[in-house]
Motif scaffolding. Structure first.
Motif, PDB file in Angstrom:
ATOM      1  N   GLY A   1      -3.631   4.716 -12.120  1.00 50.10           N
ATOM      2  CA  GLY A   1      -4.504   3.829 -11.298  1.00 50.10           C
ATOM      3  C   GLY A   1      -3.814   2.886 -10.753  1.00 50.10           C
ATOM      4  O   GLY A   1      -2.848   2.457 -11.404  1.00 50.10           O
ATOM      5  N   ASP A   2      -3.753   2.387  -9.567  1.00 47.65           N
ATOM      6  CA  ASP A   2      -3.135   1.482  -8.920  1.00 47.65           C
ATOM      7  C   ASP A   2      -3.571   0.072  -9.537  1.00 47.65           C
ATOM      8  O   ASP A   2      -4.686  -0.064  -9.689  1.00 47.65           O
ATOM      9  N   TRP A   3      -2.731  -0.832  -9.376  1.00 46.01           N
ATOM     10  CA  TRP A   3      -2.988  -2.150 -10.135  1.00 46.01           C
ATOM     11  C   TRP A   3      -3.876  -2.955  -9.181  1.00 46.01           C
ATOM     12  O   TRP A   3      -4.606  -3.719  -9.549  1.00 46.01           O
TER      13      TRP A   3
ATOM     14  N   GLY B   1       3.609  10.069 -11.350  1.00 46.23           N
ATOM     15  CA  GLY B   1       3.883   9.138 -10.216  1.00 46.23           C
ATOM     16  C   GLY B   1       3.881   7.843 -10.650  1.00 46.23           C
ATOM     17  O   GLY B   1       2.704   7.350 -11.059  1.00 46.23           O
ATOM     18  N   VAL B   2       4.980   6.938 -10.327  1.00 49.05           N
ATOM     19  CA  VAL B   2       4.823   5.706 -10.600  1.00 49.05           C
ATOM     20  C   VAL B   2       5.175   4.997  -9.326  1.00 49.05           C
ATOM     21  O   VAL B   2       6.467   5.242  -8.655  1.00 49.05           O
TER      22      VAL B   2
ATOM     23  N   ASN C   1       0.180  -0.719   0.204  1.00 44.52           N
ATOM     24  CA  ASN C   1       1.432  -0.508  -0.638  1.00 44.52           C
ATOM     25  C   ASN C   1       0.849  -0.602  -2.187  1.00 44.52           C
ATOM     26  O   ASN C   1       1.215  -1.713  -2.895  1.00 44.52           O
ATOM     27  N   TYR C   2       0.272   0.371  -2.800  1.00 46.86           N
ATOM     28  CA  TYR C   2      -0.144   0.370  -3.962  1.00 46.86           C
ATOM     29  C   TYR C   2       0.928   0.206  -4.924  1.00 46.86           C
ATOM     30  O   TYR C   2       1.877   1.193  -4.803  1.00 46.86           O
ATOM     31  N   GLY C   3       0.702  -0.437  -6.124  1.00 51.10           N
ATOM     32  CA  GLY C   3       1.689  -0.466  -7.190  1.00 51.10           C
ATOM     33  C   GLY C   3       1.145   0.008  -8.346  1.00 51.10           C
ATOM     34  O   GLY C   3      -0.250   0.263  -8.558  1.00 51.10           O
ATOM     35  N   GLY C   4       2.004   0.588  -9.227  1.00 53.67           N
ATOM     36  CA  GLY C   4       1.474   0.953 -10.689  1.00 53.67           C
ATOM     37  C   GLY C   4       1.733   2.234 -10.986  1.00 53.67           C
ATOM     38  O   GLY C   4       2.487   3.004 -10.368  1.00 53.67           O
ATOM     39  N   ILE C   5       1.288   2.582 -12.073  1.00 48.50           N
ATOM     40  CA  ILE C   5       1.321   3.859 -12.688  1.00 48.50           C
ATOM     41  C   ILE C   5       0.574   4.664 -12.134  1.00 48.50           C
ATOM     42  O   ILE C   5      -0.878   4.725 -12.678  1.00 48.50           O
TER      43      ILE C   5
END
Ligand code: GCB
Length: 577
Positions: free
Chosen positions: A68-70, A106-107, A167-171
């Motif tokens: 999930g994106d943060w 994907g990260v 610009n999603y971030g995270g695992i």
């Protein structure tokens, strides 16, 4: 025997192997100033005793779901760009003789991975997987995994400083710990032998260079069983005649259960066979011309303002493309998760897959070039056994220039050296109407090297119509298949009105523009497919109009709530057989 193709080193078929899922709730620490390495956040220290000054704790803080994106999981992270640490414990029982591979699907965008305090991997590139063999570092019982994730935009990165999506971030994708025997089947490339419709080629490589090792391939449905032996580099090739092989084709998907066994390792994958080629201006699948009825989407569930990450999410996106009447999809603008690719293949959608080499790339930077090669390599390594993928696209909207031409030519040759069984394409935005010639033309010294030319053309939105649509002629790479890889305009669902005024943001303007485009397409003699931009409205910091956009790009034929706009019905009519 010398292998005739390159083996790639991402484990073959991770999703069908035995694994422990490391998805779920992870602890998280926001590290805006990027001081976590100094503080040693990669350990799970707890202050004990009077002089132990550990100034962080993995207990009692933020929790995030993986995958999930943060951004959507905490209001304070919606706009966050920077570093954030993830950590979790997991339990392992050591089984002697097996190997354990830690696999991240994907990260976003770059990360460093630490297991029990020791760095085991780093990776850049949000949209491709990576792995680390952690067999020798795992502890019996409890283990501690920490990941430093950073999603800053960077000039030398791919994509670079700005791009028209969130610009999603995270695992953002699955994490798993695979358990495999030793040796195991590390790589495998199974496809039709070029130029045939009944000969299967299977190239297999073991994780160790063991000679004379038996590898058996079985396809029960075709009553096939073939055993070959590895050479002294641990590689084997099987060439198998398959009498009643049914080929995979768009909207007629056929895949087989194929089992590969070597020693203690057995993997069963769904694999299909198809040939893709060009003949003059046509794209041929299994020798038959196919017009790409395509649509693009981002890896996003707009209804929930988050990145798509599960099998259920894949169904939402792919089913929407099928409902529109498509036989193909363009995964914009990056390799999307495996659920999407696998489900699309099962449903018979031909896939255009691309790396995020999107505008604004630093073409004169050698480091950036190497990042592009790595992206292409990882995309192809992950997906080259997916017959649904017909086209690898290496760039989107890059401007002709000597450094860019050299960069893309080199990248294309590299890509062709990895896979000669698919078409290579790019999308361009440099086809213009030339009044003196009274036609659309394009000058680009690189593009001619590709198999298929994609053209993004926003007639009636970023560019005014120079003439009525029926009078517009095209003369763009007339000897090659041309796909209109993007067209469209913004429309706010539920807004109706003047069909002549772009600033009305109305469904009617969008519908008229679609009709005009479809009319113009009749005058593109080498047209081999079309792909409207885009399936759903999607989030993007580019889109700043407070009333009409509120950070949504509104070019969807479906709104961010999934409502059909008028343009949807026009495309559906055009695509219906
Ligand atoms: C393009 C880009 C795409 C954008 C689109 C737009 O040409 O390839 O990523 O989102 O235009 O909406 O402007």
């Amino acid at each position: 025997m010398k292998a005739l193709f390159l083996f790639l080193s991402l484990i073959f078929a991770p999703y069908v192997r035995e694994s422990i899922s490391l998805n779920g709730e992870w602890a998280a620490i926001i590290d805006q100033y990027d001081i976590g390495l100094n503080k040693r956040l990669f350990t799970d220290a707890n202050a004990r005793g009077k002089t132990d000054f550990v100034e962080y704790s993995w207990e009692g803080g933020l929790r995030l779901q993986v995958p999930g994106d943060w951004n959507h999981q905490d209001p304070g992270l919606w706009w966050y760009e920077g570093t954030l640490w993830y950590a979790r414990h997991f339990q392992v029982t050591i089984s002697p003789g097996t190997r354990r591979i830690l696999y991240f699907a994907g990260v976003s965008h770059r990360c460093e991975v630490f297991l029990n305090g020791i760095k085991v991997a780093d990776h850049e590139g949000a949209f491709t997987p990576f792995q680390a063999d952690v067999t020798d570092l795992l502890l019996e019982g409890d283990n501690f995994l920490a990941v430093r994730v950073n999603n800053n935009r960077r000039k030398d990165a791919i994509p670079a400083m700005s791009f028209d999506w969130w610009n999603y971030g995270g695992i953002t994708r699955d994490v798993m710990l695979l358990e495999v025997p030793s040796p195991y089947i590390e790589d495998s490339f199974i496809r039709l032998r070029k130029g045939t419709h009944n000969t299967i080629l299977a190239d297999i490589r073991l994780s160790e260079a063991l000679a004379g090792f038996e590898v058996t391939i079985t396809i029960p449905e075709l009553k096939i069983r073939k055993t070959v032996k590895t050479d002294d580099s641990g590689q084997a090739r099987a060439e198998i005649k398959a009498k009643k092989l049914q080929l995979w084709a768009p909207l007629a998907p056929k895949c087989y259960d194929i089992t590969i066994s070597a020693g203690d390792d057995t993997v069963t994958e769904r694999i299909g066979f198809r040939e893709i080629d060009v003949d003059g201006t046509r794209i041929l699948v299994n020798g038959n011309p196919v017009f790409l009825k395509c649509i693009s989407f981002h890896e996003e569930i707009p209804m929930e303002k988050r990145r798509a990450c599960s099998e259920a999410d894949a169904h939402i996106l792919v089913d929407a493309a099928l409902e529109l009447g498509c036989n193909a999809i363009r995964l914009a603008h990056y390799p999307q998760n495996e659920y999407i690719v696998r489900y699309a293949e099962e449903k018979g959608l031909l896939i255009w897959e691309e790396i995020p080499l999107w505008q604004g790339i630093d073409f004169s930077n050698e480091d950036t070039y190497h990042k592009a090669e790595t992206y292409l390599y990882e995309m192809i390594a992950r997906d080259r056994n997916r017959c649904a993928i017909g086209l690898w696209s290496i760039s989107n909207e890059t401007r002709p220039a000597p450094d860019r031409d050299a960069f893309l030519s080199r990248l294309l040759s590299y890509g062709r050296s990895l896979d000669d069984s698919r078409l290579f394409a790019s999308a361009f935005d440099v086809a213009y109407y030339i009044p003196s010639a009274d036609e659309f033309q394009m000058k680009d010294d690189f593009a001619g090297q590709l198999d298929v030319i994609g053209i993004n053309k926003y007639m009636g939105w970023y560019a005014p119509w120079p003439k009525p649509a029926p009078e517009l002629r095209w003369n763009v790479f007339p000897d090659k298949p041309l796909v209109i890889s993007e067209f469209g305009c913004e429309a706010k669902a539920g807004t109706f009105g003047n069909t002549d005024v772009a600033s009305s943001w109305s469904e009617d303007y969008q519908a008229a523009l679609y009709r005009d485009n479809l009319t113009m397409f009749q005058n593109i003699p080498n047209l081999a497919g079309v792909s409207p931009w885009i399936l759903f409205d999607f989030l993007s910091p580019y889109r700043q109009h407070p009333a009409n956009q509120s950070f949504f790009n509104r070019k969807g034929v479906l709104s961010d709530k999934g409502e059909k706009k008028k343009a949807w019905y026009i495309m559906n009519d055009y695509y219906r057989p």
